[in-house]
Write a protein that holds these residues in place. Structure first.
Motif, PDB file in Angstrom:
ATOM      1  N   LEU A 152      55.881  58.623   8.984  1.00  0.00           N
ATOM      2  CA  LEU A 152      54.645  57.846   9.112  1.00  0.00           C
ATOM      3  C   LEU A 152      53.365  58.662   8.991  1.00  0.00           C
ATOM      4  O   LEU A 152      52.301  58.104   8.787  1.00  0.00           O
ATOM      5  CB  LEU A 152      54.637  57.096  10.449  1.00  0.00           C
ATOM      6  N   GLY A 153      53.428  59.954   9.154  1.00  0.00           N
ATOM      7  CA  GLY A 153      52.210  60.760   9.097  1.00  0.00           C
ATOM      8  C   GLY A 153      52.141  61.680  10.292  1.00  0.00           C
ATOM      9  O   GLY A 153      53.079  61.766  11.085  1.00  0.00           O
ATOM     10  N   HIS A 154      51.014  62.358  10.455  1.00  0.00           N
ATOM     11  CA  HIS A 154      50.861  63.289  11.581  1.00  0.00           C
ATOM     12  C   HIS A 154      51.062  62.580  12.905  1.00  0.00           C
ATOM     13  O   HIS A 154      51.681  63.096  13.807  1.00  0.00           O
ATOM     14  CB  HIS A 154      49.482  63.935  11.552  1.00  0.00           C
ATOM     15  N   TYR A 155      50.472  61.451  13.056  1.00  0.00           N
ATOM     16  CA  TYR A 155      50.729  60.565  14.191  1.00  0.00           C
ATOM     17  C   TYR A 155      50.227  59.187  13.827  1.00  0.00           C
ATOM     18  O   TYR A 155      49.422  59.020  12.928  1.00  0.00           O
ATOM     19  CB  TYR A 155      50.096  61.070  15.489  1.00  0.00           C
ATOM     20  N   THR A 156      50.744  58.214  14.535  1.00  0.00           N
ATOM     21  CA  THR A 156      50.462  56.822  14.204  1.00  0.00           C
ATOM     22  C   THR A 156      50.228  56.059  15.492  1.00  0.00           C
ATOM     23  O   THR A 156      50.905  56.303  16.487  1.00  0.00           O
ATOM     24  CB  THR A 156      51.666  56.223  13.451  1.00  0.00           C
ATOM     25  N   TRP A 157      49.284  55.143  15.478  1.00  0.00           N
ATOM     26  CA  TRP A 157      49.014  54.352  16.673  1.00  0.00           C
ATOM     27  C   TRP A 157      48.685  52.923  16.296  1.00  0.00           C
ATOM     28  O   TRP A 157      48.334  52.633  15.156  1.00  0.00           O
ATOM     29  CB  TRP A 157      47.891  54.956  17.503  1.00  0.00           C
ATOM     30  N   GLN A 175      44.392  43.610  15.830  1.00  0.00           N
ATOM     31  CA  GLN A 175      45.295  44.743  15.994  1.00  0.00           C
ATOM     32  C   GLN A 175      44.745  45.891  15.164  1.00  0.00           C
ATOM     33  O   GLN A 175      44.433  45.726  13.981  1.00  0.00           O
ATOM     34  CB  GLN A 175      46.712  44.385  15.539  1.00  0.00           C
ATOM     35  N   ILE A 176      44.598  47.042  15.793  1.00  0.00           N
ATOM     36  CA  ILE A 176      44.135  48.240  15.106  1.00  0.00           C
ATOM     37  C   ILE A 176      45.369  49.064  14.752  1.00  0.00           C
ATOM     38  O   ILE A 176      46.226  49.306  15.592  1.00  0.00           O
ATOM     39  CB  ILE A 176      43.173  49.046  15.990  1.00  0.00           C
ATOM     40  N   VAL A 177      45.463  49.473  13.503  1.00  0.00           N
ATOM     41  CA  VAL A 177      46.573  50.295  13.027  1.00  0.00           C
ATOM     42  C   VAL A 177      45.986  51.593  12.497  1.00  0.00           C
ATOM     43  O   VAL A 177      45.155  51.574  11.587  1.00  0.00           O
ATOM     44  CB  VAL A 177      47.371  49.572  11.917  1.00  0.00           C
TER      45      VAL A 177
END
Length: 131
Positions: free
Chosen positions: A71-76, A84-86
């Motif tokens: 998903l990448g370095h980190y995902t939230w 909804q914030i992605v």
């Protein structure tokens, strides 16, 4: 050290034993003193997109965070103001739109999250602690 600056639009000079460049990751202070230094920094970026929610089984009471190599370095993701914030962290040179789309697809497949296309974007540069 002699520092050239502006105060109320007029040029001024300051003498200092030390100068602290606390003006962000692409610091003008650092670039002025060490012009080649920014190229040696392992940059990464973070971006988030805001979505209207169709269905989101993730609890709105939590800030959800994933450390997942795909998903990448980190995902939230988290709820705010009925949206909804992605968000995703990614390396310099990566395509933010593709990284974000990958996360939206992951949330749909693994967590049943269904979102409208994004309505707003926010992104910023960061410096990685790794070299």
């Amino acid at each position: 050290m002699l520092v050239h600056a502006r105060k109320n639009g007029a040029p001024v000079e300051y003498r200092a034993r030390q100068v602290i460049g606390a003006d962000g990751p692409s610091s003008l202070v650092i670039r002025s003193i060490y012009p080649d230094y920014p190229q040696s920094i392992p940059w990464f970026f973070v971006g988030q997109k805001f979505h209207e929610i169709i269905d989101c089984p993730l609890s709105p009471d939590y800030f959800h965070f994933w450390f997942h190599p795909g998903l990448g370095h980190y995902t939230w993701s988290h709820a705010r103001d009925g949206r909804q914030i992605v968000g995703v962290g990614f390396k310099r040179g990566d395509n933010f739109a593709k990284k974000h789309e990958n996360v939206v697809n992951y949330l749909a497949e693994k967590h049943g999250v269904r979102l409208q296309p994004h309505t707003r974007t926010r992104a910023a540069a960061r410096i990685s602690g790794r070299r």
